[in-house]
Design an enzyme around this catalytic site. Sequence first.
Site, PDB file in Angstrom:
ATOM      1  N   GLU A   1       0.851  -1.190   0.000  1.00  0.00           N
ATOM      2  CA  GLU A   1       0.000   0.000   0.000  1.00  0.00           C
ATOM      3  C   GLU A   1       0.896   1.253   0.000  1.00  0.00           C
ATOM      4  O   GLU A   1       1.186   1.779  -1.035  1.00  0.00           O
ATOM      5  CB  GLU A   1      -0.953  -0.041   1.207  1.00  0.00           C
ATOM      6  CG  GLU A   1      -2.107   0.912   1.050  1.00  0.00           C
ATOM      7  CD  GLU A   1      -3.426   0.398   1.623  1.00  0.00           C
ATOM      8  OE1 GLU A   1      -3.493  -0.747   2.079  1.00  0.00           O
ATOM      9  OE2 GLU A   1      -4.390   1.171   1.611  1.00  0.00           O
TER      10      GLU A   1
ATOM     11  N   GLU B   1      -2.629   0.587  13.209  1.00  0.00           N
ATOM     12  CA  GLU B   1      -3.780   0.941  12.375  1.00  0.00           C
ATOM     13  C   GLU B   1      -5.094   0.691  13.126  1.00  0.00           C
ATOM     14  O   GLU B   1      -6.058   1.413  12.964  1.00  0.00           O
ATOM     15  CB  GLU B   1      -3.748   0.068  11.114  1.00  0.00           C
ATOM     16  CG  GLU B   1      -4.908   0.261  10.185  1.00  0.00           C
ATOM     17  CD  GLU B   1      -4.728  -0.529   8.886  1.00  0.00           C
ATOM     18  OE1 GLU B   1      -4.014  -1.558   8.910  1.00  0.00           O
ATOM     19  OE2 GLU B   1      -5.286  -0.117   7.863  1.00  0.00           O
TER      20      GLU B   1
HETATM   21  C1  BGC Z   1      -5.466   2.551   4.321  1.00  0.00           C
HETATM   22  C2  BGC Z   1      -5.920   3.730   5.089  1.00  0.00           C
HETATM   23  C3  BGC Z   1      -6.925   4.486   4.350  1.00  0.00           C
HETATM   24  C4  BGC Z   1      -8.057   3.564   4.111  1.00  0.00           C
HETATM   25  C5  BGC Z   1      -9.216   4.158   3.424  1.00  0.00           C
HETATM   26  C6  BGC Z   1      -6.637   1.678   4.020  1.00  0.00           C
HETATM   27  O1  BGC Z   1      -6.299   0.586   3.267  1.00  0.00           O
HETATM   28  O2  BGC Z   1      -4.449   1.866   4.927  1.00  0.00           O
HETATM   29  O3  BGC Z   1      -5.294   4.128   6.148  1.00  0.00           O
HETATM   30  O4  BGC Z   1      -7.259   5.711   4.811  1.00  0.00           O
HETATM   31  O5  BGC Z   1      -7.656   2.399   3.436  1.00  0.00           O
HETATM   32  O6  BGC Z   1     -10.264   3.837   4.136  1.00  0.00           O
END
Ligand code: BGC
Length: 917
Positions: A494, A766
Amino acid sequence: MKVYLFLLIALYFFIFQNSFCQKKIILKNLTCEYKNNPLGLDANNPRFAWMIESINQKDIIQNSYQIKVSTIQNDLKTSNKLFWDSGKITTGQSIQIPFNGKKLSSKQRYFWQVKVWTNKGESEWSEINFWETGLLSPSDWVASWIETNLKEDISKTQPTQYFRKEFKSNDNIISARAYITSHGLYEAFINGKRVGDALFTPGWTSYNKRLQYQVYDVTSLLKNGTNAIGVILGEGWYRGTLAWDNNRNIYGSQLALLMQVEIKYASGKVETIVTDESWKSSMGPILSSEIYNGEVYDARLEKKGWSDANFGDNDWKIVKNVSISKDNLIGMDGPLVRRIDEIKPLKLIFTPKGDTVLDLGQNMTGWVKLKVKGNKGTKITIRHAEVLDKNGNFYTENLRKANAQLEYILKGDGIEEIYEPHFTFMGFRYIAIKNWPGKIDLNNITGIVIHSDMEKTGSFECSNPLLNKLQHNIQWGQKGNFLDVPTDCPQRDERLGWTGDAEVFAPTASYNYNVAPFFTKWMKDVAADQLENGAIPAIIPDVLHGVMAGACGWADVATIIPYVIYSHFGDKQILEKQYPSMKAWVEFMRKTAGQKFIINSGNHFGDWLSYNSTDPGGESAYTDKDLLATAFFAYSTDILSKSAKIIGKEDEARDYEALHNNIKKAFQKEFITADARLSPNTQTAYALALEFDLVNEDQKIKAAERLANDIKHRGNHLSTGFLGTPHIAQALSHNGQLQVAYDLLLQESYPSWLFPVKMGATTIWERWDGIKSDSTFQDKGMNSFNHYAYGAIGDWMYTNIAGITLDPKNPGYKHFFVRPQPDKRILSAKGTLISPYGKIISDWKIVNGMFIISVTIPPNSSAEIKLPHSNLSQVREKNVIIKKGDGINEIQQLNENVLIKLGSGNYEFTYPFSFKE
Ligand code: BGC
């Protein structure tokens, strides 16, 4: 006797001189566009700033300044032939002062100097500083873009490309600059030495619209005689795998190089060496190097001396010129990415599953440097992980498809080999090593921490070690994710510029580091990638074709970050530059909402990752997306209206104020009952409504009580996700619920900020329960252990515990508040911040029933301190009952607090203190 007399006179002069010196007004930290003596600026009106210092003098205020600019250093001394003389300008402004002279030329060094007059005397002319312009117009580029002629299969990762060129310099070199950019990432060398120390150049921007170039002073790398230039190109964000699966060649399928080296000789001659068809290219030892997937390096294929003169390059292929527009080339706004720290591994672990693992003790972003000796062809493999699982095994499932692996194949020529990868980075705390020749010596492996090289500005500590660890984790979350763009995470497949994450963390980020240049650069990409209808894609640079454009709380990055930067750094220009983008975003929402002023359509992430109970009867916390979208509509409109006013667009300011009032009324009608109940009745709904000023004054206390009750009802736990979390503690402490804010902050069980800390986190996770209390993991599909978003609480700790608080009317800390709000469970706290005016300190403790606070206010700034639970008659400053004078400009008892208006200087206030029951 004579000798004594002489000594006495000497002593007198020494003391006199010294105290005289100490009263001097000194100018320090001169910057141009936030940088110290920058090269390659492409601003037409670069902005100057300086800090004023004077030991032993208080209450210093600048009255006026004068700036002189010249193209020949000596002209500043004589004041002859100045390029620009501002004249003596009467103002207290000492930051963000634009150059306002004639048009600047490309590739020119401009020297500058400043002098100030203050209420406590004038400074000397400052030291001479400079800035150098870059290539201000596309026609300044005389080089051609070049590409390799080597055969490639662009459907999959390809070996890194090597380019070289030799040339002769037959005169004495006075100075030389290299201007470089690329499609893909580059590392450049001259005569075998690395050009600069920047990593991941040319950085990541919306390449097709904005491609940065860098400028280096390469004078010392060149020599009289034959010189060689070598450049390596890696795939990087340009064409490497990015944004899941086999998504490649996003900006183009070919790597390319554009470089020109301009050499000035003693004779006055100027020679420019450019990329053209006289260059050659080949492959080398880097068989693959990709952002997500690590690197494969076969040292046996190294070409010794490939970037030196007289290297045999007969088997290298001539390159081709390609016609690529240079209109998108821009100088740098942001900081370069560099190696910042080194970490020594703490211990060697042999896991139950048989892996040989090193623990570096800190979840970090970067790579490991290896020192190794062994047989030719030995292939060492290094894998990376953030955590070990509950059995102590190496855990990489949360990296999803990111390979995050290094393979190093030894050349084995009997000497120690040193290896660091090139165009990849990993997010990790542990490495698993396979095939290390011989015994592993921890000294031969070093963690190299990399990030955007921002100036560290803030620190926070207090008597609670868990909060200190939380602060540590927040700062490491920032280090790990400020890598040229603000990324969500540094480890899995990501690592993208998610707008929502950046928006929520920006205020905290602005305390920890000077993020103004970093965000200035990225916000330009936000504007560049904004869709025509005004919606902002959820990822910037937009590599997913407008994905989730217009998602509330994500797209609002357009308004929120410019305003945060304006507030913390006094940077009006970011508002001016971003204004069209901010406005287009608000207009998009206005259109979506229509005459009802309620947004009830569009795709939204909502309060991402908010509390979700696993107990069938348990209360989760789902905040209706219409409420969220409408709340952010109001918030962005309010920011836009304020911004319009600040930059002198009074009419528009009034229009947007009227729009804001309409949204507020509609919001209240739709979502707030007569008795201050929010519908949906979630913590996030209350937090946003209160912090975005959507609740009427007379309902605020009641609404905050309802919020507090929900928190208590959940056993002092939060239930907020990405959007509510940054605001919940502020909503409480702003509205009479300070203690509940502390209850939340100090909560150690899930969900809370300290739960991960108790579980051994070294960065922000997260998810509130990335690792659960039984040591099992959350869903591997989305479980990063280095996501800064929840670190947004850092802002509350600086403002409420340490007490360093912005004054919205005087941005950039020209005036600020010191307002610590202590709680019984914390007996001391210290916050420091290098503001644009200089260092601010708020350092308090409660000892033997006394509240003792030391504060520092930098020159040309002032502050109002609020002493909690204090009585005017008992407050002493450095042991004397306070009175006006010597920096103390006003004293007032307001209810149970003493308010003191302070000029610059250091103060220490003491008074008897007890907590209100
Ligand atoms: C990311 C985020 C992002 C989100 C969107 C995720 O996969 O890691 O932090 O804001 O997607 O909802």
